[in-house]
Structure formats: C-alpha cells, structure tokens
Design an enzyme around this catalytic site. Structure first.
Site, PDB file in Angstrom:
ATOM      1  N   ASP A   1      -6.606  81.356  66.792  1.00 43.50           N
ATOM      2  CA  ASP A   1      -7.140  81.732  68.100  1.00 43.50           C
ATOM      3  C   ASP A   1      -7.103  83.248  68.331  1.00 43.50           C
ATOM      4  O   ASP A   1      -7.693  83.749  69.288  1.00 43.50           O
ATOM      5  CB  ASP A   1      -6.351  81.037  69.218  1.00 43.50           C
TER       6      ASP A   1
ATOM      7  N   ARG B   1     -11.724  83.710  74.906  1.00 41.07           N
ATOM      8  CA  ARG B   1     -11.081  84.658  73.969  1.00 41.07           C
ATOM      9  C   ARG B   1     -12.028  85.792  73.563  1.00 41.07           C
ATOM     10  O   ARG B   1     -11.585  86.899  73.259  1.00 41.07           O
ATOM     11  CB  ARG B   1     -10.522  83.918  72.763  1.00 41.07           C
TER      12      ARG B   1
ATOM     13  N   LYS C   1      -0.446  77.438  76.367  1.00 44.01           N
ATOM     14  CA  LYS C   1      -1.470  76.424  76.677  1.00 44.01           C
ATOM     15  C   LYS C   1      -1.201  75.131  75.915  1.00 44.01           C
ATOM     16  O   LYS C   1      -1.229  74.037  76.486  1.00 44.01           O
ATOM     17  CB  LYS C   1      -2.854  76.990  76.337  1.00 44.01           C
TER      18      LYS C   1
ATOM     19  N   ARG D   1       0.708  69.359  76.284  1.00 41.02           N
ATOM     20  CA  ARG D   1       1.579  68.311  75.728  1.00 41.02           C
ATOM     21  C   ARG D   1       2.670  67.921  76.718  1.00 41.02           C
ATOM     22  O   ARG D   1       3.063  66.752  76.796  1.00 41.02           O
ATOM     23  CB  ARG D   1       2.189  68.804  74.410  1.00 41.02           C
TER      24      ARG D   1
HETATM   25  C1  S3P Z   1      -4.597  73.666  69.554  1.00 43.47           C
HETATM   26  C2  S3P Z   1      -4.939  73.676  68.235  1.00 43.47           C
HETATM   27  C3  S3P Z   1      -5.950  74.575  67.654  1.00 43.47           C
HETATM   28  C4  S3P Z   1      -6.239  75.749  68.572  1.00 43.47           C
HETATM   29  C5  S3P Z   1      -6.440  75.320  69.987  1.00 43.47           C
HETATM   30  C6  S3P Z   1      -5.200  74.611  70.510  1.00 43.47           C
HETATM   31  C7  S3P Z   1      -3.598  72.702  70.026  1.00 43.47           C
HETATM   32  O1  S3P Z   1      -7.147  73.856  67.460  1.00 43.47           O
HETATM   33  O2  S3P Z   1      -7.371  76.464  68.116  1.00 43.47           O
HETATM   34  O3  S3P Z   1      -6.705  76.449  70.801  1.00 43.47           O
HETATM   35  O4  S3P Z   1      -3.108  72.831  71.165  1.00 43.47           O
HETATM   36  O5  S3P Z   1      -3.274  71.786  69.265  1.00 43.47           O
HETATM   37  P1  S3P Z   1      -7.406  72.991  66.119  1.00 43.47           P
HETATM   38  O6  S3P Z   1      -6.390  71.920  66.067  1.00 43.47           O
HETATM   39  O7  S3P Z   1      -8.793  72.443  66.287  1.00 43.47           O
HETATM   40  O8  S3P Z   1      -7.300  73.985  65.005  1.00 43.47           O
END
Ligand code: S3P
Length: 427
Positions: free
Chosen positions: A314, A387, A21, A26
């Site tokens: 996560d 989740r 994901k 990105r």
């Molecule tokens: C993510 C960063 C994490 C993660 C989220 C996806 C990302 O969040 O929990 O599911 O793609 O950069 P945080 O940056 O808020 O920790």
C-alpha cells in the site's frame, strides 16, 4: 542533486496518525462474532471502517457510533448474524468485502455484497473460489467483481494453496473456518500481514503458523477481547516520507504499528538515505508499536525486490513519489497486485508522475522512476484513490506546492484529517 530542493519545508514536532485500518476492520468483525463484550480503543474513523460497521449493523449487530473514545460491542456469537433486508454496501473497501465474504459463506442465509464503482471492478474470484471449495455458493458479477451473492451454509474444511499473496484471501478463508468451526489451512506464496492470526489467537482460537502456511484448528470458543488499535504504519508512511524529503527538522510519529509484515516502507526510506529511529517500544494487545523519529537525508534511488512487496504494497504510491526526489533510477517489480487496488496504481502513479514532469515508466508488474530536483507542477487525477491523493499531496508539499489534486477529499477512505495534519507539520 540533493533530495530536498530549496522548496521543501522543514518538519517539526510529534504527531499521532490515526488507527490501523486492517486492525480496525478485524476488531469490529471479531467483536461482533465473539461471546461477550469487547472494547475497541483508537479505532480508525474512516470511510472504509464505517463500511464494515454499517455491514455488521445490517446483519443485526449493535455497533455504536465510532466517534466514542471507547467503542463497546456486544458480540452476537459465531451463529448470531441475521440476514439483512437489503444488499450489504461495502463502499470502497476491499477488506470489508473480502473478509465479510468469508464470514457470510459460513452464515446460514443468503446475502449480497455491493460496493462503489471502484470496488465493483475489483477481483472477487480470489475469495469466491476457495470459499466454494468449502461448500458455499458465491456468485460474483460476470466480470468477477461485485455485486456478489453468497449463499452461506455449513462448510467443510479446506487446504488451500493461494496463488496470490493476499492477506484478504487468507483472512477470508480463516474467518470462514472460524464461523463454520472447521479446520482450514492456507499456504501463501509469500508472507502477508498477519493481524487476523494474531487477533484470533488473542481471542482463544488455535491458529498455527509455519513459514507461509497458516492453519486454524476448530473447537475453541471465540472469546471477547479488547483492542488497542496502533497507529497505521501505512498512514505513518506519508509523514515519514515527508520528513525524509524535508529540508530539515525532525518528525516524531507516536504509537505506530511496527508489525514486521507492515514495515517494508520504513526499511526502504532508510535505505534511500533518510534517518529513521524507533524508540519507546511497547505492545498493543499482541501488536508491536513504537515511536518512529524521522529526519531527512540525501536520498538515492533503490531497487524494491518482489519479496519485499507484500510488506509495503500500500506504500508503493508514496515510495514512487519519494523516488521522484531521489538521485538515480528506482525500480519496482513483482507488484502486479497494484493493478487491482482502489485504482490501477501502476498506471495512476506513472501517469501522474509524468503529468508533473517526472521521468517514469510502467512495467507490467511495477514501475521505474528517475528522480530530479526540478520544480514539479501539474494536475493529479486520483481516480478516487485515497493513496494516490495523499502520495501526491506529500510530493506537492516538498516540491513547491504547485501540484493540484483533483479529489483531495478521497483521503477520508483511510486517513481523515490528513490534509490538516500535512499543513500542521509543514507550517
Ligand atoms: C489488507 C490487505 C492488503 C492491503 C489492503 C488491506 C488487509 O490487500 O492492500 O489495503 O487488511 O488484509 P490484499 O490482501 O489484497 O493484498
């Protein structure tokens, strides 16, 4: 007590979980901003990634249907985004909202990010504050969430000491620096997933990492580049956990991302007694991938330390459910960030464990779970959190199937096809 009661199914076969994901978001954003055409293979076709595609389309980027085997995107360049007519709907996706906030802060027009009820409650000041320090105007809601209006303009560089270990905050600042072509430096309290850094480097941008400090040096063109999206290690964790708690068999997970900033849950499952083997190592455009082969073990409790949390943030709902089937007391601390995810995952995990008769308690920054092998039954309230739904779906599968989930469909946020795959491997 054994980890796998008589009710647990055997697992068998080889599966491929959907694309990562974080990397899918990105890949779309960087393809949109690049000079030239980029191809994305293996993109995650989930609700969150569709939110990013929809936001970019609303900003004038042509993004084809994500169902195609190869998604080809003609970049509009760093200055090529155009103001949308309506508010930009990020749905349930924190990554869409926070990373796009960085891009929009440096785009010379005004836009407003909106989201669903869960996303609207999530904290946006963590990105608004550093982006304001760079010169943009960001107006989150009175509660600090969405809607957030962003008046983008020419920005200045920044050196930012982030209080939160968050890849989304780091990425928002790096993307603002990229679009504005100004130097930025981010100091993180702990290392977080580094996909943005790797993907920017692969596209010709000078990004340097030293310890937990990351800097972007301006002056280079953002080249188009193709992406081969690895399987999402967060999605793989549900099936690795299932195999860890199974009554027998072996499950192979093909082409899983093994970026060390993402694999903490695999280390924890091994520490709890499951057998995990990595093989067929390969490189997917700068990201390591491997086949992960998992078989069950007699599971024991573990302590998850604060320094491990960013590498498995996560995965904590799933690990809490594994702890419910492991002998002894599992304790997680240093994970207060769980309270501001798609739901308050500390409360959601503990209340749901208790609802199915597991001994669990909340800590301000984590939880304690005492495992057992007694039958589990009851009703799970997901709060629309994908989740939570999937973690308890796996727990149900290994504990007799008497756990009902109020909203299984919310799994489409990150893992379309999850329930079919779960049925397939436990058949
Ligand atoms: C993510 C960063 C994490 C993660 C989220 C996806 C990302 O969040 O929990 O599911 O793609 O950069 P945080 O940056 O808020 O920790």
């Amino acid at each position: 007590m054994t980890s796998h009661g008589a009710r647990a199914p055997r697992v068998n076969g080889a599966i491929r979980v959907p694309g990562d994901k974080s990397i899918s978001h990105r890949a779309l954003m960087l393809a949109a901003l690049a000079e030239g055409s980029s191809e994305i293979r293996g993109i995650l076709r989930s609700a969150d990634v569709r939110s990013t595609a929809a936001v970019l389309r609303a900003l004038g980027v042509t993004i084809p249907d994500l169902e195609a085997d190869v998604v080809t995107i003609a970049g509009v360049g760093r200055r090529g985004l155009r103001a949308g007519v309506e508010a930009l709907d990020c749905g349930n996706s924190g990554t869409t909202a926070r990373l796009m906030a960085g891009i929009l802060a440096a785009s010379h027009f005004t836009s407003t990010l909106i989201g669903d009820a869960s996303l609207s409650r999530r904290p946006m000041r963590r990105v608004a504050t550093p982006l304001r320090a760079m010169g943009a105007t960001l107006e989150p809601s009175a509660e600090g969430g969405l809607p957030m209006t962003i008046h983008g303009r020419a920005l200045q560089g920044t050196t930012w000491h982030s209080e939160t270990a968050s890849a989304q905050v780091k990425s928002a600042i790096l993307l603002a620096g990229l679009v504005a072509d100004v130097p930025v430096e981010v100091h993180e309290p702990a290392a977080t997933r580094d996909h943005t850094e790797r993907m920017l480097r692969a596209r010709g941008i000078d990004v340097r990492s030293e310890g937990n400090s990351i800097s972007l040096v301006p002056g280079s063109a953002l080249r188009a580049a193709d992406t081969d999206v690895p399987g999402d290690p967060s999605s793989a964790t549900f099936f690795a956990a299932l195999a860890a708690m199974a009554s027998g068999g072996t499950l192979a997970l093909e082409h899983v991302g093994t970026n060390p900033t993402r694999t903490g849950a695999f280390d924890v499952l091994a520490r709890m007694g499951a057998t995990l083997k990595f093989e067929a190592f390969a490189d997917a455009g700068g990201e390591p991938v491997a086949r992960l082969v998992v078989s069950p073990g007699l599971l024991g409790a573990t302590i998850i330390e604060p320094h491990e949390v960013p590498s498995l943030i996560d995965e904590l709902p799933m690990l809490a459910c594994v702890a419910a089937r492991a002998q002894g007391e599992t304790r997680v601390t240093g994970a207060a960030e769980l309270r501001v995810k798609e739901s308050d995952r500390i409360t959601a995990v503990v209340q749901n464990l208790r609802a199915v008769d597991v001994d669990a308690e909340e800590l301000p920054d984590g939880f304690v779970v005492r495992g057992s092998d007694r039958p589990l039954a009851g009703r799970i309230v997901t709060h629309g959190d994908h989740r939570i739904a999937m973690a308890f779906g796996v727990l149900s599968a290994v504990s007799g199937g008497a756990i009902a989930i109020d909203d299984p469909d919310c799994a489409i946020v990150s893992f379309p096809g999850f329930w079919e795959l779960l049925t397939h491997v436990t058949r």
